[in-house]
Design a protein around this motif. Structure first.
Motif, mmCIF file in Angstrom:
data_model
loop_
_atom_site.group_PDB
_atom_site.id
_atom_site.type_symbol
_atom_site.label_atom_id
_atom_site.label_comp_id
_atom_site.label_asym_id
_atom_site.label_seq_id
_atom_site.Cartn_x
_atom_site.Cartn_y
_atom_site.Cartn_z
ATOM 1 N N UNK A 177 0.833 -1.203 0.000
ATOM 2 C CA UNK A 177 0.000 0.000 0.000
ATOM 3 C C UNK A 177 0.868 1.255 0.000
ATOM 4 N N UNK A 178 1.915 1.282 0.813
ATOM 5 C CA UNK A 178 2.782 2.454 0.892
ATOM 6 C C UNK A 178 3.450 2.734 -0.451
ATOM 7 N N UNK A 179 3.929 1.687 -1.111
ATOM 8 C CA UNK A 179 4.551 1.870 -2.421
ATOM 9 C C UNK A 179 3.576 2.397 -3.456
ATOM 10 N N UNK A 180 2.380 1.867 -3.440
ATOM 11 C CA UNK A 180 1.357 2.349 -4.383
ATOM 12 C C UNK A 180 0.960 3.788 -4.077
ATOM 13 N N UNK A 181 0.841 4.108 -2.799
ATOM 14 C CA UNK A 181 0.472 5.454 -2.385
ATOM 15 C C UNK A 181 1.540 6.460 -2.833
ATOM 16 N N UNK A 182 2.803 6.167 -2.554
ATOM 17 C CA UNK A 182 3.862 7.108 -2.933
ATOM 18 C C UNK A 182 3.994 7.213 -4.443
ATOM 19 N N UNK A 183 3.760 6.114 -5.155
ATOM 20 C CA UNK A 183 3.799 6.171 -6.629
ATOM 21 C C UNK A 183 2.634 6.988 -7.179
ATOM 22 N N UNK A 184 1.415 6.721 -6.699
ATOM 23 C CA UNK A 184 0.228 7.403 -7.213
ATOM 24 C C UNK A 184 0.271 8.901 -6.946
ATOM 25 N N UNK A 185 0.786 9.273 -5.782
ATOM 26 C CA UNK A 185 0.842 10.686 -5.426
ATOM 27 C C UNK A 185 2.137 11.354 -5.882
ATOM 28 N N UNK A 186 2.991 10.587 -6.568
ATOM 29 C CA UNK A 186 4.288 11.105 -7.037
ATOM 30 C C UNK A 186 5.019 11.821 -5.902
ATOM 31 N N UNK A 187 5.062 11.150 -4.742
ATOM 32 C CA UNK A 187 5.738 11.725 -3.588
ATOM 33 C C UNK A 187 7.215 11.881 -3.930
ATOM 34 N N UNK A 188 7.759 13.081 -3.752
ATOM 35 C CA UNK A 188 9.167 13.298 -4.092
ATOM 36 C C UNK A 188 10.098 12.627 -3.087
ATOM 37 N N UNK A 189 11.275 12.333 -3.557
ATOM 38 C CA UNK A 189 12.296 11.729 -2.703
ATOM 39 C C UNK A 189 12.784 12.766 -1.698
ATOM 40 N N UNK A 190 12.991 12.336 -0.473
ATOM 41 C CA UNK A 190 13.605 13.216 0.520
ATOM 42 C C UNK A 190 15.060 13.444 0.138
ATOM 43 N N UNK A 191 15.600 14.544 0.600
ATOM 44 C CA UNK A 191 16.999 14.846 0.336
ATOM 45 C C UNK A 191 17.885 13.755 0.928
ATOM 46 N N UNK A 192 18.869 13.318 0.168
ATOM 47 C CA UNK A 192 19.798 12.310 0.644
ATOM 48 C C UNK A 192 19.305 10.874 0.504
ATOM 49 N N UNK A 193 18.135 10.683 -0.084
ATOM 50 C CA UNK A 193 17.581 9.345 -0.279
ATOM 51 C C UNK A 193 17.823 8.953 -1.737
ATOM 52 N N UNK A 194 18.284 7.736 -1.943
ATOM 53 C CA UNK A 194 18.646 7.285 -3.288
ATOM 54 C C UNK A 194 17.548 6.465 -3.939
ATOM 55 N N UNK A 195 17.296 6.679 -5.237
ATOM 56 C CA UNK A 195 16.328 5.847 -5.952
ATOM 57 C C UNK A 195 16.872 4.441 -6.177
ATOM 58 N N UNK A 196 16.009 3.567 -6.602
ATOM 59 C CA UNK A 196 16.381 2.165 -6.820
ATOM 60 C C UNK A 196 17.596 2.022 -7.721
ATOM 61 N N UNK A 197 17.649 2.765 -8.818
ATOM 62 C CA UNK A 197 18.735 2.635 -9.787
ATOM 63 C C UNK A 197 20.086 3.085 -9.249
ATOM 64 N N UNK A 198 20.107 3.910 -8.226
ATOM 65 C CA UNK A 198 21.371 4.450 -7.701
ATOM 66 C C UNK A 198 22.235 3.392 -7.025
ATOM 67 N N UNK A 199 21.663 2.272 -6.668
ATOM 68 C CA UNK A 199 22.435 1.217 -6.015
ATOM 69 C C UNK A 199 23.575 0.751 -6.907
ATOM 70 N N UNK A 200 23.393 0.833 -8.211
ATOM 71 C CA UNK A 200 24.438 0.407 -9.136
ATOM 72 C C UNK A 200 25.705 1.245 -9.028
ATOM 73 N N UNK A 201 25.566 2.492 -8.598
ATOM 74 C CA UNK A 201 26.737 3.379 -8.518
ATOM 75 C C UNK A 201 27.484 3.256 -7.191
ATOM 76 N N UNK A 202 26.971 2.460 -6.272
ATOM 77 C CA UNK A 202 27.595 2.310 -4.964
ATOM 78 C C UNK A 202 28.448 1.058 -4.904
ATOM 79 N N UNK A 203 29.442 1.086 -4.032
ATOM 80 C CA UNK A 203 30.283 -0.110 -3.873
ATOM 81 C C UNK A 203 29.972 -0.830 -2.582
#
Length: 169
Positions: free
Chosen positions: A143-169
């Motif tokens: 429910x939380x994932x659907x809610x944040x997706x539907x409302x286009x809740x912006x990312x908090x500062x310093x929080x990384x999107x799913x794709x950013x994991x690739x750039x981390x070691x």
């Protein structure tokens, strides 16, 4: 229309939502699910990250990636960055049996229904109470994932999107 081109839907993150009954109840439910769970923090974070990846919820993924890979919330690191990447990619092979079972259950729960084979594997690893807690957790974060997706809740500062994991070691 992508989320970048939609009119602002930032209604969930506004200060005023913390006083709205629906937001208060949701936050209370989430706090209760975590505080009273029979699942340890690592299993809860594996579940939440797997569900967030299935849903493509950058907000939920990002929040829980930070929670799982730092000691800020649980007082210890629950997952390494490499483990989080494997969770995201649906690659449970390197995890102990309990971890594999909760990730598989989370993915099956999201795709609906949980088939007999997945049920047997999770039942072999968790108690009935833990399975109930896992199911409630999966429902809440679905429910939380659907809610944040539907409302286009912006990312908090310093929080990384799913794709950013690739750039981390």
């Amino acid at each position: 229309m992508t989320s970048r081109h939609r009119p602002s839907r930032r209604i969930w993150g506004e200060r005023s939502t913390t006083t709205r009954p629906s937001a208060r109840r949701f936050k209370g439910l989430a706090a209760g699910v975590h505080a009273e769970s029979h699942l340890d923090a690592r299993l809860r974070e594996l579940t939440i990250l797997r569900l967030s990846a299935e849903l493509g919820s950058d907000v939920e993924w990002g929040q829980h990636f930070k929670i799982a890979t730092t000691a800020e919330v649980h007082g210890r690191v629950c997952l390494t960055v490499a483990e989080a990447r494997a969770v995201r990619d649906g690659e449970p092979e390197g995890f102990p049996a309990r971890g594999r079972a909760v990730m598989e259950y989370a993915a099956a729960f999201e795709k609906n229904p949980v088939d007999d084979e997945v049920w047997e594997r999770v039942s072999a690893q968790l108690t009935r109470v833990e399975i109930l807690d896992l199911t409630v957790l999966a429902g809440l974060y679905g429910m939380a994932g659907r809610l944040t997706n539907a409302l286009a809740v912006p990312m908090d500062e310093g929080i990384l999107p799913i794709s950013a994991v690739d750039s981390l070691t």
